[in-house]
Design a protein around this motif. Structure first.
Motif, PDB file in Angstrom:
ATOM      1  N   GLU A 132       0.848  -1.182   0.000  1.00 37.12           N
ATOM      2  CA  GLU A 132       0.000   0.000   0.000  1.00 37.12           C
ATOM      3  C   GLU A 132       0.891   1.243   0.000  1.00 37.12           C
ATOM      4  O   GLU A 132       1.887   1.289   0.721  1.00 37.12           O
ATOM      5  N   PRO A 133       0.572   2.264  -0.784  1.00 37.42           N
ATOM      6  CA  PRO A 133       1.385   3.488  -0.752  1.00 37.42           C
ATOM      7  C   PRO A 133       1.180   4.246   0.547  1.00 37.42           C
ATOM      8  O   PRO A 133       0.124   4.151   1.180  1.00 37.42           O
ATOM      9  N   GLU A 134       2.207   4.996   0.942  1.00 33.12           N
ATOM     10  CA  GLU A 134       2.069   5.827   2.136  1.00 33.12           C
ATOM     11  C   GLU A 134       1.797   7.289   1.797  1.00 33.12           C
ATOM     12  O   GLU A 134       1.520   8.092   2.684  1.00 33.12           O
ATOM     13  N   GLY A 135       1.849   7.613   0.510  1.00 31.46           N
ATOM     14  CA  GLY A 135       1.545   8.978   0.103  1.00 31.46           C
ATOM     15  C   GLY A 135       1.476   9.086  -1.406  1.00 31.46           C
ATOM     16  O   GLY A 135       2.094   8.292  -2.131  1.00 31.46           O
ATOM     17  N   VAL A 136       0.692  10.061  -1.890  1.00 29.88           N
ATOM     18  CA  VAL A 136       0.575  10.286  -3.331  1.00 29.88           C
ATOM     19  C   VAL A 136       0.613  11.786  -3.618  1.00 29.88           C
ATOM     20  O   VAL A 136       0.223  12.607  -2.791  1.00 29.88           O
ATOM     21  N   ILE A 137       1.091  12.102  -4.816  1.00 30.62           N
ATOM     22  CA  ILE A 137       0.989  13.470  -5.309  1.00 30.62           C
ATOM     23  C   ILE A 137       0.536  13.377  -6.756  1.00 30.62           C
ATOM     24  O   ILE A 137       1.010  12.523  -7.518  1.00 30.62           O
ATOM     25  N   ALA A 138      -0.421  14.215  -7.136  1.00 30.51           N
ATOM     26  CA  ALA A 138      -0.998  14.134  -8.471  1.00 30.51           C
ATOM     27  C   ALA A 138      -1.291  15.522  -9.011  1.00 30.51           C
ATOM     28  O   ALA A 138      -1.590  16.461  -8.257  1.00 30.51           O
ATOM     29  N   GLN A 139      -1.193  15.628 -10.321  1.00 34.31           N
ATOM     30  CA  GLN A 139      -1.604  16.850 -11.005  1.00 34.31           C
ATOM     31  C   GLN A 139      -2.315  16.465 -12.291  1.00 34.31           C
ATOM     32  O   GLN A 139      -1.953  15.485 -12.957  1.00 34.31           O
ATOM     33  N   GLY A 140      -3.341  17.254 -12.626  1.00 26.91           N
ATOM     34  CA  GLY A 140      -4.070  17.013 -13.855  1.00 26.91           C
ATOM     35  C   GLY A 140      -4.324  18.315 -14.590  1.00 26.91           C
ATOM     36  O   GLY A 140      -4.527  19.365 -13.959  1.00 26.91           O
ATOM     37  N   THR A 141      -4.296  18.263 -15.922  1.00 33.60           N
ATOM     38  CA  THR A 141      -4.615  19.421 -16.748  1.00 33.60           C
ATOM     39  C   THR A 141      -5.608  18.976 -17.822  1.00 33.60           C
ATOM     40  O   THR A 141      -5.830  17.781 -18.029  1.00 33.60           O
ATOM     41  N   ASP A 190      -9.171  -5.050  -2.139  1.00 27.88           N
ATOM     42  CA  ASP A 190      -8.332  -4.448  -3.179  1.00 27.88           C
ATOM     43  C   ASP A 190      -9.040  -3.264  -3.823  1.00 27.88           C
ATOM     44  O   ASP A 190      -8.439  -2.212  -4.061  1.00 27.88           O
ATOM     45  N   THR A 191     -10.320  -3.448  -4.109  1.00 35.05           N
ATOM     46  CA  THR A 191     -11.098  -2.384  -4.740  1.00 35.05           C
ATOM     47  C   THR A 191     -11.259  -1.191  -3.806  1.00 35.05           C
ATOM     48  O   THR A 191     -11.148  -0.032  -4.231  1.00 35.05           O
ATOM     49  N   LEU A 192     -11.505  -1.460  -2.527  1.00 34.76           N
ATOM     50  CA  LEU A 192     -11.653  -0.372  -1.563  1.00 34.76           C
ATOM     51  C   LEU A 192     -10.336   0.393  -1.400  1.00 34.76           C
ATOM     52  O   LEU A 192     -10.331   1.624  -1.305  1.00 34.76           O
ATOM     53  N   LEU A 193      -9.215  -0.322  -1.384  1.00 31.88           N
ATOM     54  CA  LEU A 193      -7.915   0.339  -1.280  1.00 31.88           C
ATOM     55  C   LEU A 193      -7.670   1.239  -2.485  1.00 31.88           C
ATOM     56  O   LEU A 193      -7.257   2.400  -2.340  1.00 31.88           O
ATOM     57  N   THR A 194      -7.937   0.726  -3.673  1.00 32.89           N
ATOM     58  CA  THR A 194      -7.713   1.518  -4.882  1.00 32.89           C
ATOM     59  C   THR A 194      -8.589   2.759  -4.891  1.00 32.89           C
ATOM     60  O   THR A 194      -8.140   3.846  -5.266  1.00 32.89           O
ATOM     61  N   SER A 195      -9.841   2.616  -4.453  1.00 30.94           N
ATOM     62  CA  SER A 195     -10.731   3.779  -4.392  1.00 30.94           C
ATOM     63  C   SER A 195     -10.204   4.825  -3.413  1.00 30.94           C
ATOM     64  O   SER A 195     -10.275   6.033  -3.680  1.00 30.94           O
ATOM     65  N   ARG A 196      -9.634   4.370  -2.315  1.00 36.74           N
ATOM     66  CA  ARG A 196      -9.083   5.303  -1.327  1.00 36.74           C
ATOM     67  C   ARG A 196      -7.875   6.057  -1.898  1.00 36.74           C
ATOM     68  O   ARG A 196      -7.705   7.267  -1.670  1.00 36.74           O
ATOM     69  N   ILE A 197      -7.057   5.347  -2.679  1.00 40.53           N
ATOM     70  CA  ILE A 197      -5.899   6.000  -3.300  1.00 40.53           C
ATOM     71  C   ILE A 197      -6.357   7.006  -4.353  1.00 40.53           C
ATOM     72  O   ILE A 197      -5.800   8.108  -4.463  1.00 40.53           O
ATOM     73  N   VAL A 198      -7.366   6.651  -5.134  1.00 45.06           N
ATOM     74  CA  VAL A 198      -7.911   7.573  -6.138  1.00 45.06           C
ATOM     75  C   VAL A 198      -8.405   8.852  -5.466  1.00 45.06           C
ATOM     76  O   VAL A 198      -8.140   9.965  -5.936  1.00 45.06           O
ATOM     77  N   ASN A 199      -9.116   8.705  -4.352  1.00 47.85           N
ATOM     78  CA  ASN A 199      -9.605   9.889  -3.637  1.00 47.85           C
ATOM     79  C   ASN A 199      -8.454  10.768  -3.165  1.00 47.85           C
ATOM     80  O   ASN A 199      -8.533  12.011  -3.214  1.00 47.85           O
ATOM     81  N   ALA A 200      -7.360  10.125  -2.725  1.00 46.52           N
ATOM     82  CA  ALA A 200      -6.191  10.892  -2.286  1.00 46.52           C
ATOM     83  C   ALA A 200      -5.543  11.620  -3.468  1.00 46.52           C
ATOM     84  O   ALA A 200      -5.064  12.753  -3.320  1.00 46.52           O
ATOM     85  N   CYS A 201      -5.527  10.988  -4.639  1.00 42.69           N
ATOM     86  CA  CYS A 201      -4.978  11.649  -5.837  1.00 42.69           C
ATOM     87  C   CYS A 201      -5.799  12.876  -6.205  1.00 42.69           C
ATOM     88  O   CYS A 201      -5.248  13.937  -6.531  1.00 42.69           O
TER      89      CYS A 201
END
Length: 233
Positions: free
Chosen positions: A80-89, A200-211
């Motif tokens: 599991e990641p401990e942090g994320v950083i994301a940018q979108g244009t 697995d699906t719940l974890l991925t959704s949580r990471i998406v929300n963090a992004c």
């Protein structure tokens, strides 16, 4: 919870886990063929651009597109990641009008020290661009694009290869077949375990929300480990 209440399997579709190339990389990483993993890189670029009607109901590019790369990275690493950083244009005014993005970069940091870089675009003029690279202390594994013809020509004029396949039905045809076969097997025998679990699906959704939060706030977003940190199989 609804599926559990009626004693039925909950099938969550992350078809990349069933792709032969990605499965081989997953297996070799878990067998330690690369030693300690330093970095992972994924590229996912759409061909063709999805229709505006679809994008209106897609819940945004992070949920519709990035979710697959995020799951792939966590699955290959088993962390599991401990942090994320994301940018979108947004490059397309029609997509901007939907308050969505079409161009994304994500960095994920893992407890082992591994870093994952994900680049995503809705626009690929040369075909459905899907690549994975895993770099470690003992070497590197790469899964390149699928092409319409596997033969590469070398001659005095240079090197030529066929076009990249057009879109996802062609690129992941085998993965979809394997995924459906697993679902049928589980329906026939409920004691079998699904490759993609609810957690697995719940974890991925949580990471998406963090992004999405990182993109809005312009900062790295830490992720608390789940109460019982999972080893992603």
């Amino acid at each position: 919870d609804v599926a559990a209440a009626v004693n039925r399997p909950l099938y969550c579709a992350f078809q990349r886990r069933f792709d032969p190339g990605y499965m081989k990389i997953h297996r070799q990483v878990r067998e330690g063929k690369l030693g300690k993993i330093y970095q992972l890189k994924t590229t996912s670029r759409d061909s063709p651009v999805p229709s505006i009607d679809y994008l209106k109901i897609s819940h945004g590019m992070y949920n519709d597109c990035a979710v697959h790369d995020i799951d792939l990275v966590c699955w290959v690493l088993g962390e599991e990641p401990e942090g994320v950083i994301a940018q979108g244009t947004t490059m397309d005014p029609k997509i901007a009008a939907l308050n969505d993005v079409d161009n994304i970069a994500i960095i994920m940091k893992f407890p082992s020290g591994a870093l994952a870089t994900i680049d995503l675009s809705r626009h690929s003029s040369y075909g459905y661009d899907q690549r994975l690279e895993v770099f470690g202390e003992k070497g590197m594994l790469v899964c390149e694009n699928a092409t319409e013809d596997p033969v590469v020509s070398y001659n005095q004029d240079g090197v030529t290869s066929a076009k990249v396949v057009h879109s996802f039905p062609q690129r992941f045809e085998m993965a979809y077949r394997r995924e459906m076969n697993e679902f049928i097997d589980v329906i026939r025998d409920p004691t079998l375990s699904l490759k993609v679990q609810r957690k697995d699906t719940l974890l991925t959704s949580r990471i998406v929300n963090a992004c999405e939060k990182s993109a809005r706030e312009g900062r790295m977003v830490p992720l608390e480990p789940t109460p019982e940190p999972q080893v992603i199989k």
